[in-house]
Design an enzyme around this catalytic site. Structure first.
Site, PDB file in Angstrom:
ATOM      1  N   LYS A 186       3.857  -7.300  -3.316  1.00 17.33           N
ATOM      2  CA  LYS A 186       4.527  -5.514  -3.841  1.00 17.33           C
ATOM      3  C   LYS A 186       5.629  -5.178  -2.565  1.00 17.33           C
ATOM      4  O   LYS A 186       6.277  -5.098  -3.438  1.00 17.33           O
ATOM      5  CB  LYS A 186       3.611  -4.929  -4.518  1.00 17.33           C
ATOM      6  N   ASN A 187       4.905  -4.682  -2.265  1.00 15.89           N
ATOM      7  CA  ASN A 187       5.895  -4.105  -0.959  1.00 15.89           C
ATOM      8  C   ASN A 187       6.796  -4.487   0.076  1.00 15.89           C
ATOM      9  O   ASN A 187       7.385  -4.411   0.421  1.00 15.89           O
ATOM     10  CB  ASN A 187       4.900  -2.919   0.211  1.00 15.89           C
ATOM     11  N   CYS A 204       2.213  11.362  -6.418  1.00 20.00           N
ATOM     12  CA  CYS A 204       1.471  10.629  -6.785  1.00 20.00           C
ATOM     13  C   CYS A 204       0.375  10.409  -6.933  1.00 20.00           C
ATOM     14  O   CYS A 204      -0.388  11.679  -5.716  1.00 20.00           O
ATOM     15  CB  CYS A 204       1.576   8.590  -7.089  1.00 20.00           C
ATOM     16  N   ARG A 239       3.986  12.531  -1.111  1.00 18.92           N
ATOM     17  CA  ARG A 239       4.465  11.808  -0.796  1.00 18.92           C
ATOM     18  C   ARG A 239       6.323  12.337  -1.561  1.00 18.92           C
ATOM     19  O   ARG A 239       6.654  12.217  -1.656  1.00 18.92           O
ATOM     20  CB  ARG A 239       4.527  10.467  -1.997  1.00 18.92           C
ATOM     21  N   ASP A 290      -3.768   1.850   2.921  1.00 16.40           N
ATOM     22  CA  ASP A 290      -3.977   0.327   1.480  1.00 16.40           C
ATOM     23  C   ASP A 290      -4.909   0.134   1.863  1.00 16.40           C
ATOM     24  O   ASP A 290      -5.519  -0.593   0.686  1.00 16.40           O
ATOM     25  CB  ASP A 290      -3.058   0.153   1.350  1.00 16.40           C
ATOM     26  N   ILE A 320      -2.422   9.050   7.091  1.00 16.61           N
ATOM     27  CA  ILE A 320      -1.749   8.504   6.434  1.00 16.61           C
ATOM     28  C   ILE A 320      -2.021   9.426   4.699  1.00 16.61           C
ATOM     29  O   ILE A 320      -0.182  10.642   4.405  1.00 16.61           O
ATOM     30  CB  ILE A 320      -1.425   7.278   5.290  1.00 16.61           C
ATOM     31  N   ARG A 337      -0.338  -2.793 -11.606  1.00 16.16           N
ATOM     32  CA  ARG A 337       0.772  -2.752 -10.874  1.00 16.16           C
ATOM     33  C   ARG A 337       1.150  -3.554  -9.392  1.00 16.16           C
ATOM     34  O   ARG A 337       1.824  -3.472  -9.025  1.00 16.16           O
ATOM     35  CB  ARG A 337       0.619  -0.768 -10.236  1.00 16.16           C
TER      36      ARG A 337
END
Ligand code: EPZ
Length: 418
Positions: A24-25, A118, A123, A307, A329, A399
């Site tokens: 995804k990233n 989010c 963010r 993540d 983070i 997602r």
């Protein structure tokens, strides 16, 4: 799965082999980068996930044509003409913020709905805007829309206060068509930056230093279309590896660039797994209870990725002793703790740390995914738990996961459906 719920009856062991979906990233900034060139792009191994679908809606809004052939995505950017990004997709998804740099670079004008925070944090995008302003952009806010214009896009010496992945991507996307040389000091070194640079280079960009803290860009006049293979998703891979450890199973994950896993293989060995790996596959086998990790801090690459923090937290809740994780983070990464506690985990946490007792005998419960990575970690915990778990909020998991049922079936898991 019924609606947005997934039911899993545990305990089950992960035992199987899986070709891991596209990242995804890596895919999202590469999709944004296609707007910088005029032509027909072919992207292989592109993940069919909702974040990619939202980004494609915005590319279509901007005037591009898009077509899927299985996992191959064909994008025609020859009819790009709209610098205004529509509200629905962008509003839903933060990662559209990388359209700022690419639309500015191609059209010298951009309007996007202000990308809000989010569930994992506020963010901010101050580093994105500061870097783009140094390249000549001027921004103003009209209600909820961020408007950018640039008369003369020129190179600059840019110093990032934090190696922000998104800010590095946005500055790269604007700098490749700027006049002159741009140097980004303190750049992010994540694998997704390396992939974006490799893709931009295939489009004709002149960039060096990827994977180091200093990126050097020599602006060119034009960029052309390119064909590219999206790498497999390192976070999806890491999540399944932690699932194999929690369930005392074994897994062989294919098409995963070992270089993208950073320090993860060494951590898995410290937790007691047998680990074998070569350039593009990794195999783990776990025959005993996980060992605890006395201290771990999340950090920019090649440090331990934020993540994967939730999946590690779930695994350590079953380890043979106390572990401590510090999250540096994102400020809201511990929402999953309350859900794991419903399953019997013994964890105490503050805003930026978690103290995990270990030795939990996880049991089934009804739990709620509040964001993508926490949701995936709850699924791994459900595999190790005794009894039935219902995971609600699966729309968050979708997602980033193309077909988690299919993945789990490949890994030997029986999905229990009502
Ligand atoms: C990317 O987000 C990823 N998203 C995130 O993955 C990942 O967690 C993150 O990088 C860190 O690796 C995508 O690639 C689409 P950052 P990004 O800018 O670019 C602060 C997932 O689940 N910051 O490196 O937003 C920020 O608040 C997602 O796939 C500023 O202060 O991450 C955060 O504390 C979640 N000002 C830290 O930097 C800025 O202008 C890391 O942010 C930008 C960031």
């Amino acid at each position: 799965m019924d609606g947005n719920k997934l039911y899993i009856r545990g305990p089950q062991r992960i035992q199987g082999e899986l070709l891991v979906q596209g990242s995804k990233n890596a895919a999202l900034p590469i999709l944004a980068a296609t707007l910088l060139g005029k032509g027909i792009f072919i992207l292989h191994h592109c993940p069919q996930i909702s974040d990619v679908e939202h980004m494609l809606e915005l590319l279509i809004d901007a005037g591009c044509k898009v077509h899927w052939e299985g996992h191959m995505l064909i994008i025609d950017t020859r009819t790009l003409q709209n610098y205004r990004v529509s509200g629905n997709g962008a509003g839903k998804m933060r990662s559209t913020v990388t359209l700022l740099g690419s639309i500015l670079g191609r059209m010298h004008k951009v309007e996007i709905p202000y990308p809000g925070g989010c569930t994992i944090g506020e963010r901010p995008i101050n580093l994105h805007l500061k870097g783009l302003e140094q390249l000549g952009a001027v921004f103003e806010y009209q209600e909820h829309t961020l408007c950018g214009t640039v008369d003369f896009l020129h190179g600059a010496q840019i110093y990032l206060d934090f190696p922000s992945v998104g800010a590095t991507e946005n500055i790269l996307l604007a700098a490749v068509l700027a006049e002159g040389i741009t140097t980004i000091h303190g750049a992010a070194m994540e694998p997704e930056i390396v992939e974006l640079v490799c893709f931009l280079r295939k489009m004709g960009a002149h960039i060096s230093g990827e994977g180091t803290p200093v990126l050097l860009v020599e602006g060119v006049k034009k960029l052309h279309a390119a064909e590219y293979i999206i790498p497999s998703d390192r976070i999806v891979a890491g999540t399944y590896l932690f699932g194999a450890l929690m369930t005392r199973g074994e897994a062989r994950l294919l098409h995963v660039p070992l270089a993208h896993l950073g320090t993860l293989p060494e951590l898995l060995e410290r937790m007691g797994a047998v680990v074998e790996a070569e350039d593009d596959w990794i195999y783990v086998k776990m025959e005993r209870q996980c060992s605890p990790i006395p201290y771990l801090v999340t950090a920019p690459f090649p440090g331990f990725p934020t993540d994967l923090q939730s999946a590690l937290l779930a695994a350590l809740s079953t380890a043979s002793g106390t572990s401590f994780i510090e999250e540096k983070i994102f400020e809201e990464r511990f929402q999953i703790v309350a859900e794991l506690q419903k399953m019997g985990a013994s964890i105490a946490n503050g805003d930026s740390f978690a103290l995990i007792d270990g030795d939990a005998k996880l049991h089934g419960a009804t739990v709620e995914a509040k964001e993508l990575r926490g949701g995936a970690a709850l699924i791994m915990a459900a595999l190790a738990a005794e009894g039935e778990t219902c995971i609600q909020g699966m729309e968050y998991v979708q997602r980033g996961y193309e077909d988690i049922n299919k993945d789990l079936l490949s890994l030997g898991i029986v999905i229990y459906c009502t």
